[in-house]
Design a protein around this motif. Structure first.
Motif, short mmCIF file in Angstrom:
data_model
loop_
_atom_site.label_atom_id
_atom_site.label_comp_id
_atom_site.label_asym_id
_atom_site.label_seq_id
_atom_site.Cartn_x
_atom_site.Cartn_y
_atom_site.Cartn_z
N MET A 188 -26.76 24.33 20.62
CA MET A 188 -25.80 25.41 20.97
C MET A 188 -25.08 24.80 19.72
SD MET A 188 -26.02 27.76 22.52
CE MET A 188 -26.96 28.40 23.97
N LEU A 189 -24.36 23.98 19.36
CA LEU A 189 -23.74 23.20 18.41
C LEU A 189 -24.85 23.79 17.24
CD1 LEU A 189 -22.51 19.43 19.42
CD2 LEU A 189 -21.28 21.50 18.25
N ALA A 190 -25.19 22.89 16.72
CA ALA A 190 -26.16 23.92 15.87
C ALA A 190 -25.87 25.32 15.56
CB ALA A 190 -27.61 23.23 15.81
N GLU A 196 -13.48 26.37 8.48
CA GLU A 196 -13.68 25.88 9.27
C GLU A 196 -14.97 24.19 9.41
OE1 GLU A 196 -13.94 27.74 13.75
OE2 GLU A 196 -12.07 28.95 12.79
N LEU A 197 -15.83 24.77 9.16
CA LEU A 197 -17.45 24.49 8.35
C LEU A 197 -16.93 23.44 7.92
CD1 LEU A 197 -20.17 26.76 8.30
CD2 LEU A 197 -19.65 25.16 9.80
N ASN A 198 -16.48 22.97 6.80
CA ASN A 198 -15.91 22.56 5.92
C ASN A 198 -14.99 21.02 6.89
OD1 ASN A 198 -17.17 23.41 3.88
ND2 ASN A 198 -15.01 24.41 3.64
N ALA A 199 -13.64 21.55 7.70
CA ALA A 199 -13.96 20.89 8.63
C ALA A 199 -14.49 20.17 9.65
CB ALA A 199 -12.40 21.84 9.85
N PHE A 200 -15.27 20.28 10.01
CA PHE A 200 -15.85 20.12 11.76
C PHE A 200 -16.89 19.01 10.51
CE2 PHE A 200 -19.54 19.38 13.78
CZ PHE A 200 -19.64 19.43 14.43
N PHE A 201 -17.10 18.74 9.78
CA PHE A 201 -17.95 18.00 8.36
C PHE A 201 -16.94 16.75 8.49
CE2 PHE A 201 -21.31 21.42 8.30
CZ PHE A 201 -22.13 20.70 9.34
N LEU A 224 -21.97 4.66 20.38
CA LEU A 224 -22.65 6.05 20.57
C LEU A 224 -21.97 6.91 19.49
CD1 LEU A 224 -24.23 8.30 22.41
CD2 LEU A 224 -22.30 8.35 24.35
N LEU A 225 -20.37 7.00 19.55
CA LEU A 225 -20.19 8.05 18.29
C LEU A 225 -20.86 8.35 17.32
CD1 LEU A 225 -17.96 9.82 17.53
CD2 LEU A 225 -16.07 8.14 17.58
N ARG A 226 -20.80 6.72 17.23
CA ARG A 226 -21.12 6.87 14.95
C ARG A 226 -22.94 7.90 15.11
NH1 ARG A 226 -25.28 4.00 11.62
NH2 ARG A 226 -24.27 3.44 9.75
N ARG A 227 -23.61 7.46 15.85
CA ARG A 227 -24.84 8.27 16.03
C ARG A 227 -24.85 9.65 15.93
NH1 ARG A 227 -28.49 10.00 19.93
NH2 ARG A 227 -27.55 9.49 21.53
N GLN A 228 -24.13 10.42 17.15
CA GLN A 228 -24.37 11.32 17.45
C GLN A 228 -23.55 12.18 16.62
OE1 GLN A 228 -24.57 12.32 21.62
NE2 GLN A 228 -22.99 11.77 21.62
N ALA A 229 -22.37 11.45 15.75
CA ALA A 229 -21.62 11.85 14.50
C ALA A 229 -22.75 12.35 13.00
CB ALA A 229 -20.35 11.05 14.38
N LEU A 230 -23.22 10.62 13.16
CA LEU A 230 -24.17 10.59 12.12
C LEU A 230 -25.24 11.78 12.37
CD1 LEU A 230 -24.14 6.93 10.95
CD2 LEU A 230 -23.42 9.18 10.22
N TYR A 231 -25.83 12.24 13.18
CA TYR A 231 -26.23 13.53 13.44
C TYR A 231 -25.73 14.97 13.30
CZ TYR A 231 -31.26 16.07 15.23
OH TYR A 231 -31.95 17.19 15.59
N LEU A 232 -24.69 14.83 13.63
CA LEU A 232 -24.40 16.36 13.27
C LEU A 232 -23.89 16.74 12.09
CD1 LEU A 232 -22.21 16.53 16.62
CD2 LEU A 232 -24.00 17.65 16.57
N ARG A 244 -32.68 5.75 14.54
CA ARG A 244 -33.70 6.34 14.82
C ARG A 244 -33.14 8.11 14.35
NH1 ARG A 244 -34.87 10.63 18.69
NH2 ARG A 244 -37.08 10.60 19.49
N SER A 245 -31.94 7.82 14.89
CA SER A 245 -31.49 9.11 14.85
C SER A 245 -30.22 9.20 13.74
CB SER A 245 -29.96 9.35 15.29
OG SER A 245 -29.75 9.57 16.69
N VAL A 246 -30.78 8.80 12.51
CA VAL A 246 -30.03 8.42 11.50
C VAL A 246 -31.83 8.79 10.08
CG1 VAL A 246 -29.26 7.54 8.74
CG2 VAL A 246 -28.32 7.05 11.33
N ALA A 247 -32.26 8.01 10.68
CA ALA A 247 -33.19 8.30 10.65
C ALA A 247 -34.99 9.65 10.51
CB ALA A 247 -34.89 7.45 10.60
#
Length: 378
Positions: A134-136, A169-174, A193-201, A237-240
């Protein structure tokens, strides 16, 4: 057709005052529009059926007014009434994930200048696939895999076909996601957890420097991983897998060589898949659920169904998907006989992959092993 007046007065419940042009409920609003259009009613008809002003419907669907601002009971009333009108149950079930996505987007885009990693909503809530997709949807415009397909519906005027955020807004989000990932990196394992999920997004960002930035983050000490599970395992795993979205498959190969292959790593991978796909439906506050013994809180056959659907040529992380099927069958050897239709589907997909390019030598060997196991059970 008549509907109970449970939604009466909802137009007074969305009291947020967005900045001009800001959309507080872009994802949930667009999903609401999808539900309405698939029912086959107009905004005028829906406003009459729900007994709310048409401007309220327009505000929700445009995202200018957030459904998150409505009371929980009112949201349930909306969902009940839409179901009564013939709304797609799958879409209505996804409304919660759409609301979650909106809440995250609003927190990030509205420039909450967090000073501590634990202030961020992604620091204590493990996202599932449906919420992430949904975020994507808002970040890329690509429809979520869980969204039931339908014929393109005719629309009047230049209405958007997705809830994708405008470029500013996309620029601000990323930008804020990168800041959160950097802050989490220096905050240690408690912010893993924050690091992993932020990197994935961040991997959804199409900016030219994204792949290089992700690769540089991956190389930073002490975020290295040898074997088994630690708070860094899920991060690696998420970064890879994120880097495969940008055409870099070397990181995934390196992760599979070091983070998989022993009992802890294999269990963590299967547990994560079960949660990601919604088979383990219990919410998680951190990644430590991955170290539990596999299948303590999820159905192995349901996981095999979910993983089988991901055996499709061209998927960036196809080697990981193949390995996960192979590992699950090794963990539960009787699965191949539990559902003949699933076994046939799996065999067809295995044969397609064996006839295709783009898989590693290890994945090919594992597919041959799965194919041999399927032949023995028929």
């Amino acid at each position: 057709m008549t509907v109970h007046g449970e939604a009466r007065g909802l137009e007074t419940l969305t009291a947020s005052s967005p900045r001009p042009g800001q959309r507080l409920g872009a994802v949930s609003g667009h999903l609401l529009k999808e539900v309405r259009e698939r029912i086959g009613v107009s905004q005028d008809q829906l406003s009459e059926l729900l007994q709310v002003d048409k401007s309220t419907i327009q505000g929700w669907e445009s995202g200018r007014r957030s459904l998150n601002s409505s009371r929980a009971g009112s949201l349930r009333a909306i969902r009940r009434n839409l179901l009564r009108l013939g709304g797609d149950p799958t879409l209505l079930m996804l409304l919660d994930q759409a609301l979650d996505a909106d809440s995250i987007i609003n927190f990030v885009v509205n420039d909450h200048a967090i000073q501590r990693a634990d202030e961020h909503p992604l620091a204590s809530w493990v996202l599932t696939r449906d919420t992430t997709h949904m975020l994507a949807w808002a970040l890329t415009g690509s429809s979520p895999a869980s969204l039931p397909a339908t014929e393109k519906l005719p629309r009047r005027g230049p209405t958007p076909s997705s809830p994708q955020l405008p470029r500013d807004e996309l620029n601000a989000f990323f930008s804020q996601m990168r800041r959160a990932a950097e802050l989490a990196h220096w905050s240690g394992d408690e912010a893993a957890l924050l690091r992993r999920q932020a990197l994935y997004l961040c991997s959804y960002d199409i900016s030219p420097d994204t792949a290089g930035w992700l690769a540089e983050i991956r190389r930073r000490p002490p975020r290295t991983q040898t074997h088994g599970w630690s708070p860094n395992w899920a991060d690696a795993r998420s970064v890879a897998t994120s880097l495969t979205r940008h055409g870099d498959h070397a990181a995934l190969a390196a992760f599979m060589a070091t983070g998989m292959g022993d009992e802890a790593g294999e269990a963590a991978n299967l547990n994560y898949w079960a949660y990601w796909l919604g088979i383990d439906s219990l919410p998680k506050a951190d990644d430590h659920f991955m170290i539990a013994a596999p299948a303590q809180s999820w159905d192995a056959l349901a996981l095999l169904r979910g993983l089988t659907d991901r055996l499709t040529p061209g998927i960036g992380a196809i080697d990981l998907n193949v390995h996960s099927v192979w590992a699950l069958l090794g963990f539960r050897r009787g699965l191949l006989t539990a559902d003949p239709n699933l076994s046939r589907n799996l065999e067809e997909r295995v044969m397609v992959l064996l006839d295709s390019d783009g898989i590693s030598a290890q994945a090919r060997q594992e597919l041959v092993s799965v194919h041999y196991g399927l032949r023995l059970t028929t």
